[in-house]
Design a protein around this motif. Structure first.
Motif, PDB file in Angstrom:
ATOM      1  N   ILE A  40       0.712  -1.196  -0.008  1.00  0.00           N
ATOM      2  CA  ILE A  40       0.132   0.101  -0.137  1.00  0.00           C
ATOM      3  C   ILE A  40       0.930   1.292  -0.036  1.00  0.00           C
ATOM      4  N   ALA A  41       1.974   1.197   0.591  1.00  0.00           N
ATOM      5  CA  ALA A  41       2.905   2.204   0.731  1.00  0.00           C
ATOM      6  C   ALA A  41       3.468   2.697  -0.671  1.00  0.00           C
ATOM      7  N   VAL A  42       3.701   1.749  -1.465  1.00  0.00           N
ATOM      8  CA  VAL A  42       4.250   1.957  -2.599  1.00  0.00           C
ATOM      9  C   VAL A  42       3.432   1.828  -4.313  1.00  0.00           C
ATOM     10  N   ASN A  43       2.084   1.411  -4.056  1.00  0.00           N
ATOM     11  CA  ASN A  43       1.209   1.141  -5.152  1.00  0.00           C
ATOM     12  C   ASN A  43      -0.181   1.806  -4.735  1.00  0.00           C
ATOM     13  N   ASP A  44      -0.729   2.562  -5.742  1.00  0.00           N
ATOM     14  CA  ASP A  44      -2.030   3.058  -5.671  1.00  0.00           C
ATOM     15  C   ASP A  44      -3.126   2.010  -5.943  1.00  0.00           C
ATOM     16  N   TYR A  45      -3.943   1.505  -5.106  1.00  0.00           N
ATOM     17  CA  TYR A  45      -4.842   0.766  -5.178  1.00  0.00           C
ATOM     18  C   TYR A  45      -6.325   1.103  -5.217  1.00  0.00           C
ATOM     19  N   ASP A  46      -7.182   0.772  -5.852  1.00  0.00           N
ATOM     20  CA  ASP A  46      -8.411   1.163  -5.941  1.00  0.00           C
ATOM     21  C   ASP A  46      -9.253   0.501  -5.024  1.00  0.00           C
ATOM     22  N   VAL A  47      -8.895  -0.775  -4.693  1.00  0.00           N
ATOM     23  CA  VAL A  47      -9.764  -1.799  -3.550  1.00  0.00           C
ATOM     24  C   VAL A  47      -8.715  -2.263  -3.113  1.00  0.00           C
ATOM     25  N   VAL A  48      -8.925  -2.887  -1.536  1.00  0.00           N
ATOM     26  CA  VAL A  48      -8.117  -3.797  -0.882  1.00  0.00           C
ATOM     27  C   VAL A  48      -9.176  -4.756  -0.264  1.00  0.00           C
ATOM     28  N   VAL A  49      -8.933  -5.928  -0.725  1.00  0.00           N
ATOM     29  CA  VAL A  49      -9.774  -7.178  -0.222  1.00  0.00           C
ATOM     30  C   VAL A  49      -9.173  -7.590   0.817  1.00  0.00           C
ATOM     31  N   VAL A 109     -17.310  -9.812  -6.476  1.00  0.00           N
ATOM     32  CA  VAL A 109     -16.877  -9.126  -7.623  1.00  0.00           C
ATOM     33  C   VAL A 109     -17.680  -7.841  -7.521  1.00  0.00           C
ATOM     34  N   ALA A 110     -19.017  -7.959  -7.303  1.00  0.00           N
ATOM     35  CA  ALA A 110     -20.040  -6.829  -7.441  1.00  0.00           C
ATOM     36  C   ALA A 110     -19.666  -5.758  -6.617  1.00  0.00           C
ATOM     37  N   ARG A 111     -19.348  -6.128  -5.270  1.00  0.00           N
ATOM     38  CA  ARG A 111     -18.802  -5.495  -4.152  1.00  0.00           C
ATOM     39  C   ARG A 111     -17.672  -4.625  -4.501  1.00  0.00           C
ATOM     40  N   VAL A 112     -16.730  -5.403  -5.243  1.00  0.00           N
ATOM     41  CA  VAL A 112     -15.359  -4.834  -5.398  1.00  0.00           C
ATOM     42  C   VAL A 112     -15.473  -3.735  -6.540  1.00  0.00           C
ATOM     43  N   ARG A 113     -16.341  -3.990  -7.445  1.00  0.00           N
ATOM     44  CA  ARG A 113     -16.615  -3.081  -8.607  1.00  0.00           C
ATOM     45  C   ARG A 113     -17.280  -1.647  -7.967  1.00  0.00           C
ATOM     46  N   ALA A 114     -18.309  -2.033  -7.251  1.00  0.00           N
ATOM     47  CA  ALA A 114     -18.827  -0.877  -6.585  1.00  0.00           C
ATOM     48  C   ALA A 114     -17.979   0.331  -5.734  1.00  0.00           C
ATOM     49  N   LEU A 115     -17.019  -0.420  -5.010  1.00  0.00           N
ATOM     50  CA  LEU A 115     -16.221   0.332  -4.314  1.00  0.00           C
ATOM     51  C   LEU A 115     -15.139   0.885  -5.112  1.00  0.00           C
ATOM     52  N   ARG A 117     -15.850   2.202  -8.057  1.00  0.00           N
ATOM     53  CA  ARG A 117     -16.365   3.517  -8.633  1.00  0.00           C
ATOM     54  C   ARG A 117     -16.240   4.543  -7.488  1.00  0.00           C
ATOM     55  N   ARG A 118     -16.289   4.156  -6.249  1.00  0.00           N
ATOM     56  CA  ARG A 118     -16.283   5.002  -5.191  1.00  0.00           C
ATOM     57  C   ARG A 118     -14.871   5.638  -4.950  1.00  0.00           C
ATOM     58  N   ALA A 119     -13.789   4.945  -5.462  1.00  0.00           N
ATOM     59  CA  ALA A 119     -12.487   5.281  -5.161  1.00  0.00           C
ATOM     60  C   ALA A 119     -12.058   6.384  -6.313  1.00  0.00           C
ATOM     61  N   THR A 120     -12.691   6.295  -7.344  1.00  0.00           N
ATOM     62  CA  THR A 120     -12.445   7.615  -8.085  1.00  0.00           C
ATOM     63  C   THR A 120     -13.798   8.671  -8.415  1.00  0.00           C
ATOM     64  N   VAL A 121     -13.590   9.542  -9.325  1.00  0.00           N
ATOM     65  CA  VAL A 121     -14.522  10.569  -9.465  1.00  0.00           C
ATOM     66  C   VAL A 121     -15.931   9.650  -9.903  1.00  0.00           C
ATOM     67  N   PRO A 122     -17.030   9.984  -9.193  1.00  0.00           N
ATOM     68  CA  PRO A 122     -18.189   9.278  -9.677  1.00  0.00           C
ATOM     69  C   PRO A 122     -18.397   9.194 -10.957  1.00  0.00           C
ATOM     70  N   LEU A 123     -18.651   8.082 -11.685  1.00  0.00           N
ATOM     71  CA  LEU A 123     -18.967   7.823 -12.772  1.00  0.00           C
ATOM     72  C   LEU A 123     -20.245   6.891 -12.981  1.00  0.00           C
ATOM     73  N   PRO A 124     -20.978   7.060 -14.083  1.00  0.00           N
ATOM     74  CA  PRO A 124     -22.171   6.091 -14.309  1.00  0.00           C
ATOM     75  C   PRO A 124     -21.641   4.861 -14.487  1.00  0.00           C
ATOM     76  N   PRO A 125     -22.491   3.837 -14.138  1.00  0.00           N
ATOM     77  CA  PRO A 125     -22.097   2.349 -14.094  1.00  0.00           C
ATOM     78  C   PRO A 125     -21.584   2.006 -15.742  1.00  0.00           C
ATOM     79  N   VAL A 126     -22.453   2.485 -16.685  1.00  0.00           N
ATOM     80  CA  VAL A 126     -22.083   2.227 -18.094  1.00  0.00           C
ATOM     81  C   VAL A 126     -21.451   3.285 -18.416  1.00  0.00           C
ATOM     82  N   LEU A 127     -20.122   3.287 -19.000  1.00  0.00           N
ATOM     83  CA  LEU A 127     -19.324   4.290 -19.780  1.00  0.00           C
ATOM     84  C   LEU A 127     -19.588   4.540 -21.183  1.00  0.00           C
TER      85      LEU A 127
END
Length: 217
Positions: A40-49, A109-115, A117-127
């Motif tokens: 975590i100190a050296v990489n930028d992660y969107d989600v940590v499981v 998978v669904a929960r990781v994807r939802a999180l 989306r919250r780790a970045t600027v909010p975007l619609p589910p379908v790009l």
């Protein structure tokens, strides 16, 4: 999306990582809390499981460190205990979500994807951009009414470019978001993947190469 899986049960950790990679995510794996803090100190992660009961450094302390550092990283905590009191405690520590074991992989998978989306600027589910529609949940890409079949890495690269909203994305950023830490930073895998992606998306080309900077849509 880049994900860190922290789980001391190695078979479970590798199974989760393999499944997430098939969902076009870049995944790193560690088996204890100390290694998690190092990554975590050296990489930028969107989600940590994050498994809660970890050796060396407890999962609770890993989660606290993420919160204290003010990282955009989102944490989904895993535990063998399904007690409501444990779930409440995990959320109060700072976890963004909580999933008791055993769990259905599709739900993870669904929960990781939802999180993610919250780790970045909010975007619609379908790009949608330049006549392309990308649905991360269904792993579906449509261009001008035509379904485009993509390999996981191709899908991941396209998703990163679509999420950039027209901004230039460097090859280094694509490596960071679409591949794991074992990828050689001097490899030409990004260039080759972009070439294949352009071919599959068809004409007119929508991925523009910005010399010396990277790519954009």
């Amino acid at each position: 999306m880049r994900v860190l899986v922290v789980e001391d049960e190695q078979l479970l950790a590798e199974a989760v990582a393999t499944g997430l990679r098939r969902e076009a995510m870049a995944v790193d794996v560690v088996y204890d809390g100390e290694a998690a803090l190092q990554r975590i100190a050296v990489n930028d992660y969107d989600v940590v499981v994050l498994d809660r009961d970890l050796p060396l450094v407890h999962g609770d302390d890993v989660c606290r460190r993420v919160v204290e550092q003010g990282l955009a990283t989102r944490v989904i905590m895993l535990t063998a205990s399904g007690d409501i009191s444990d779930r409440v405690e995990g959320l109060e520590i700072g976890a963004d979500d909580y999933l008791p074991k055993p769990f259905a992989f599709s739900e993870l998978v669904a929960r990781v994807r939802a999180l993610g989306r919250r780790a970045t600027v909010p975007l619609p589910p379908v790009l949608e951009r330049a006549g392309i529609s990308l649905d991360p949940g269904r792993r579906e890409v449509i261009r001008d009414g035509r379904t485009v079949q993509l390999a996981p890495k191709e899908f991941a690269v396209l998703e990163v470019l679509m999420r950039a909203g027209g901004a230039v994305v460097s090859a280094e950023q694509l490596l960071e978001k679409a591949w794991d830490e074992h990828t050689d930073p001097f490899t030409n895998v990004v260039r080759v993947t972009v070439m294949t992606l352009r071919r599959k998306l068809g004409d007119p080309p929508v991925i523009v190469t910005v010399p010396g900077s990277g790519y954009r849509i």
